[in-house]
Design an enzyme around this catalytic site. Sequence first.
Site, PDB file in Angstrom:
ATOM      1  N   CYS A 172       5.365  -2.039   0.728  1.00 12.33           N
ATOM      2  CA  CYS A 172       4.058  -1.512   0.346  1.00 12.33           C
ATOM      3  C   CYS A 172       2.927  -2.496   0.676  1.00 12.33           C
ATOM      4  CB  CYS A 172       4.092  -1.229  -1.155  1.00 12.33           C
ATOM      5  SG  CYS A 172       2.486  -0.895  -1.868  1.00 12.33           S
ATOM      6  N   TYR A 203      -2.980   6.085   5.770  1.00 12.32           N
ATOM      7  CA  TYR A 203      -2.277   7.044   4.905  1.00 12.32           C
ATOM      8  C   TYR A 203      -2.895   8.431   5.027  1.00 12.32           C
ATOM      9  CZ  TYR A 203       0.615   3.562   2.602  1.00 12.32           C
ATOM     10  OH  TYR A 203       1.562   2.613   2.347  1.00 12.32           O
TER      11      TYR A 203
HETATM   12  N1  LIG Z   1      -4.239   1.553  -6.127  1.00 19.71           N
HETATM   13  C1  LIG Z   1      -2.958   1.076  -5.972  1.00 19.71           C
HETATM   14  C2  LIG Z   1      -2.176   1.884  -4.953  1.00 19.71           C
HETATM   15  C3  LIG Z   1      -0.746   1.474  -4.918  1.00 19.71           C
HETATM   16  C4  LIG Z   1       0.127   2.496  -4.190  1.00 19.71           C
HETATM   17  O1  LIG Z   1      -0.316   3.612  -3.840  1.00 19.71           O
HETATM   18  N2  LIG Z   1       1.376   2.125  -3.945  1.00 19.71           N
HETATM   19  C5  LIG Z   1       2.304   3.044  -3.285  1.00 19.71           C
HETATM   20  C6  LIG Z   1       3.277   2.302  -2.411  1.00 19.71           C
HETATM   21  S1  LIG Z   1       2.607   1.704  -0.912  1.00 19.71           S
HETATM   22  C7  LIG Z   1       3.144   3.753  -4.313  1.00 19.71           C
HETATM   23  O2  LIG Z   1       3.726   3.115  -5.169  1.00 19.71           O
HETATM   24  N3  LIG Z   1       3.235   5.078  -4.197  1.00 19.71           N
HETATM   25  C8  LIG Z   1       4.069   5.892  -5.016  1.00 19.71           C
HETATM   26  C9  LIG Z   1       3.451   7.235  -5.301  1.00 19.71           C
HETATM   27  O3  LIG Z   1       2.264   7.419  -5.018  1.00 19.71           O
HETATM   28  O4  LIG Z   1       4.142   8.075  -5.825  1.00 19.71           O
HETATM   29  C10 LIG Z   1      -3.031  -0.392  -5.590  1.00 19.71           C
HETATM   30  O5  LIG Z   1      -3.716  -0.756  -4.614  1.00 19.71           O
HETATM   31  O6  LIG Z   1      -2.423  -1.183  -6.276  1.00 19.71           O
END
Ligand SMILES: N[C@@H](CCC(=O)N[C@@H](CS)C(=O)NCC(=O)O)C(=O)O
Length: 323
Positions: free
Chosen positions: A63, A195
Site C-alpha cells: 500500500c 486509483y
Molecule cells: N486515507 C488513507 C487511505 C488508506 C487506504 O486507502 N489504504 C488502502 C490500501 S492501499 C486500503 O486499506 N484499502 C482497503 C479498502 O478500501 O477496503 C490513508 O492515506 O491513510
Amino acid sequence: MGQLVDGVWHDEWYDTKSTGGAFKRSQASFRNWITADGSAGPTGEGGFKAAPDRYHLYVSLACPWANRALFFRTLKGLQDMIGVSVVHPDMLGEGWTFATDYPGTTGDTLYGLPFARDIYLKVKPDMSGRVTVPILWDKERETIVSNESSEIIRMFNSAFDHLTGNTDDYWPEPLRDAMEPVNDRIYDTVNNGVYKAGFATSQGAYDNAVVPLFESLDWLEDRLSDNRYLMGDTLTEADWRLFSTLVRFDLVYHLHFKCNRKRIVDYPNLWAYTRELYQWPGIAETINFDHIVRHYHYSHDTINPNRIIPINPVIDWMAPHGR
Ligand SMILES: N[C@@H](CCC(=O)N[C@@H](CS)C(=O)NCC(=O)O)C(=O)O
C-alpha cells in the site's frame, strides 16, 4: 475487499454505480494525533503522548499510503520505538488479513487476531466503514490513534524528536504554504489519480483521471528540471508522498491501472529522482516489490479476474542517479 456495516463484515467491491463509474475514496475515520506532550493535535482528542514502545503500526507493504508511514518511521529513526505488523498482500473477500503463509508477512504481532477488521472492531464493535491500512495503534489505551497516513507522517516528523534527537524536518514552516497546493495536486491527480483511473468503471471516469495524471507527471518532470526536489533544495514530505506512487508506477499502475501513456523510466528527471529517493538510506528496506506486484494483480478481481501476475520489466533501481 469489503467493509464493515454496524460491526458486520460485508464482502463487496467499491460502489461506483452511484458515481457514474468514478472511484471515490472515503475519509479516514480515526484522526487523533500523537504529540510530544500529549496535548490534542489539529483534529481528534488529546492523550496520545510520544513515548518509546507505546505505539504500533499495522501496514501492508503493497500500500502506497502505508509505505509513506514506513518511510517516515525510518527517516526519523523510530524503528526501535514503533513496532510494525505486516498484513498478507492478498486482499480478498475478508479484506486485509494477518495470514502468515506468504514471505514478508508477520501476522498481528500484538494480539494474534486473524483480520485487520478485528483491530477496528476492538475499538468500535459497531463500526461502519472501510478497513484500511495504515493503522497507528496505541498499545497503552488499546485504541487507534489514526488511520490517515498524511497525518501519521506529520506526527512522525516531529512528535518524537525530543526522544530520538532526530530533528530532520520534512515539513518546514517556511515552505508549508507553498507545499500545500503541490501536495493537493499530487494527491488528487497522482497518488489518488492512479486509483481513480484504475478503479474507474466507465470510460468517462477513466478519462477524467488519466488525462490529469499525465498532465501532472509532465508538470513534475518540468519542475524537477530546475529544482533538485519538489520544493527546491530541501527534501520535504511532498517528495516522499510523490515517491510512494512513483516507485509503484511502472510495475503496477502502468499495466494494471491502465496508466500507460508513459512509464516513469520515460521521464529523465522523474526517473533519476525516483532512483535517488529509492537509494536514500533505509528507504529500500521499506519497499517490497513482491508484495506490491502480488497485491494489486491478485486482489482486484474486477480488473484482473484470472489473477495472472505479469512478468513485468526488470528495473535497475540501484543505477547511479546522477543528481
Ligand atoms: N486515507 C488513507 C487511505 C488508506 C487506504 O486507502 N489504504 C488502502 C490500501 S492501499 C486500503 O486499506 N484499502 C482497503 C479498502 O478500501 O477496503 C490513508 O492515506 O491513510
